[in-house]
Motif scaffolding. Structure first.
Motif, PDB file in Angstrom:
ATOM      1  N   PHE A  56      68.489  84.146  35.650  1.00 43.16           N
ATOM      2  CA  PHE A  56      67.332  83.511  36.274  1.00 43.16           C
ATOM      3  C   PHE A  56      66.173  84.487  36.466  1.00 43.16           C
ATOM      4  O   PHE A  56      65.035  84.201  36.070  1.00 43.16           O
ATOM      5  CB  PHE A  56      67.726  82.888  37.617  1.00 43.16           C
ATOM      6  N   THR A  57      66.444  85.638  37.053  1.00 37.56           N
ATOM      7  CA  THR A  57      65.384  86.618  37.298  1.00 37.56           C
ATOM      8  C   THR A  57      64.739  87.060  35.996  1.00 37.56           C
ATOM      9  O   THR A  57      63.523  87.254  35.910  1.00 37.56           O
ATOM     10  CB  THR A  57      65.946  87.830  38.059  1.00 37.56           C
ATOM     11  N   ARG A  58      65.555  87.191  34.950  1.00 34.68           N
ATOM     12  CA  ARG A  58      65.027  87.602  33.655  1.00 34.68           C
ATOM     13  C   ARG A  58      64.090  86.543  33.076  1.00 34.68           C
ATOM     14  O   ARG A  58      63.030  86.858  32.533  1.00 34.68           O
ATOM     15  CB  ARG A  58      66.174  87.876  32.694  1.00 34.68           C
ATOM     16  N   ARG A  59      64.495  85.276  33.181  1.00 32.88           N
ATOM     17  CA  ARG A  59      63.650  84.215  32.643  1.00 32.88           C
ATOM     18  C   ARG A  59      62.343  84.089  33.437  1.00 32.88           C
ATOM     19  O   ARG A  59      61.279  83.843  32.857  1.00 32.88           O
ATOM     20  CB  ARG A  59      64.399  82.877  32.660  1.00 32.88           C
ATOM     21  N   VAL A  60      62.409  84.259  34.743  1.00 34.09           N
ATOM     22  CA  VAL A  60      61.192  84.233  35.558  1.00 34.09           C
ATOM     23  C   VAL A  60      60.240  85.342  35.104  1.00 34.09           C
ATOM     24  O   VAL A  60      59.030  85.123  34.950  1.00 34.09           O
ATOM     25  CB  VAL A  60      61.528  84.385  37.051  1.00 34.09           C
ATOM     26  N   ALA A  61      60.774  86.529  34.880  1.00 33.15           N
ATOM     27  CA  ALA A  61      59.946  87.650  34.438  1.00 33.15           C
ATOM     28  C   ALA A  61      59.346  87.397  33.058  1.00 33.15           C
ATOM     29  O   ALA A  61      58.180  87.722  32.800  1.00 33.15           O
ATOM     30  CB  ALA A  61      60.774  88.937  34.424  1.00 33.15           C
ATOM     31  N   GLN A  62      60.140  86.807  32.159  1.00 37.50           N
ATOM     32  CA  GLN A  62      59.643  86.514  30.812  1.00 37.50           C
ATOM     33  C   GLN A  62      58.522  85.482  30.844  1.00 37.50           C
ATOM     34  O   GLN A  62      57.531  85.600  30.110  1.00 37.50           O
ATOM     35  CB  GLN A  62      60.792  86.033  29.930  1.00 37.50           C
ATOM     36  N   ILE A 106      71.857  78.053  39.781  1.00 40.97           N
ATOM     37  CA  ILE A 106      70.729  78.394  38.907  1.00 40.97           C
ATOM     38  C   ILE A 106      70.019  79.661  39.397  1.00 40.97           C
ATOM     39  O   ILE A 106      69.951  80.673  38.693  1.00 40.97           O
ATOM     40  CB  ILE A 106      69.731  77.226  38.816  1.00 40.97           C
ATOM     41  N   ARG A 107      69.503  79.633  40.623  1.00 43.06           N
ATOM     42  CA  ARG A 107      68.764  80.797  41.136  1.00 43.06           C
ATOM     43  C   ARG A 107      69.663  82.021  41.290  1.00 43.06           C
ATOM     44  O   ARG A 107      69.177  83.158  41.233  1.00 43.06           O
ATOM     45  CB  ARG A 107      68.109  80.450  42.483  1.00 43.06           C
ATOM     46  N   SER A 108      70.953  81.816  41.488  1.00 48.79           N
ATOM     47  CA  SER A 108      71.872  82.938  41.665  1.00 48.79           C
ATOM     48  C   SER A 108      72.399  83.474  40.335  1.00 48.79           C
ATOM     49  O   SER A 108      73.082  84.503  40.308  1.00 48.79           O
ATOM     50  CB  SER A 108      73.054  82.518  42.538  1.00 48.79           C
TER      51      SER A 108
END
Length: 203
Positions: A71-77, A65-67
């Motif tokens: 993931f980074t995109r959803r966190v930013a959104q 998941i984190r990799s």
């Protein structure tokens, strides 16, 4: 699990290993401790779980998941959504407060048994908030990985799968559909909408 297997043949098991680091911040190396706890759980339970289904695929929070590129995109959104949507902020605050109160109740029970001495309300609230927001992003990633399979989950769950997409006007933030579970040992699932409705009625 046995009851679920009567309706489901193929299971994708999401093990929230490193996500649990938010719940054990008061120890050294919480991330590794969370990974170790998850591995211990798998070693003690995976064989039994696998026996109920025709196939079981295991996804790890850290490894899968984190990799994942999403993931980074959803966190930013979701971080942007926190700035723009009062509905999202209300959701996070309401759920974080629910978990804060649960942690306080467990602390008080431990304290009565002489097992706990310090409770930091602010830290407990912030760790619950951080857990939730990472969980939201990760569940969206899992939704993409599995092609939109529904989640079977006991506990507090987001029962409005279009909440994030509607709040952001972005279909990319569509959430998994959660199927409620009623456990004889743990009781029924708790839909987040019921907490939000209670908050609105109190106001």
């Amino acid at each position: 699990m046995k009851t679920a297997a009567e309706q489901v043949e193929h299971l994708v098991l999401l093990v929230c290993d490193s996500l649990d680091r938010h719940n054990i911040k008061n120890i050294e190396h919480p991330k590794q401790a969370a990974l170790d706890l998850a591995q211990t759980w798998l070693e003690g339970n995976l064989e039994r779980v696998t026996s109920y289904f025709k196939s079981v695929t295991v996804l790890g929070w850290e490894a899968d998941i984190r990799s994942h590129p999403l993931f980074t995109r959803r966190v930013a959104q979701l971080s942007e959504l926190r700035k723009t949507s009062s509905h999202y902020r209300d959701l996070v605050h309401t759920l974080s407060t629910y978990y804060l109160n649960s942690k306080r109740n467990r602390f008080e029970a431990d304290q009565r048994r002489g097992l706990a001495t310090v409770f930091d309300s602010q830290e407990a609230y912030e760790s619950s908030r951080d857990y939730l927001e990472e969980e939201f992003a990760g569940n969206m990633v899992c939704h993409a990985i599995t092609g939109g399979l529904p989640f079977i989950y006991h506990g507090l769950c987001i029962d409005d799968y279009q909440f994030f997409a509607r709040s952001s006007s972005s279909e990319a933030l569509t959430y998994p559909v959660f199927l409620p579970v009623n456990s004889k040992r743990l009781g029924p699932s708790l839909p987040a909408s019921s907490l939000l409705e209670g908050l609105q009625q109190a106001a």
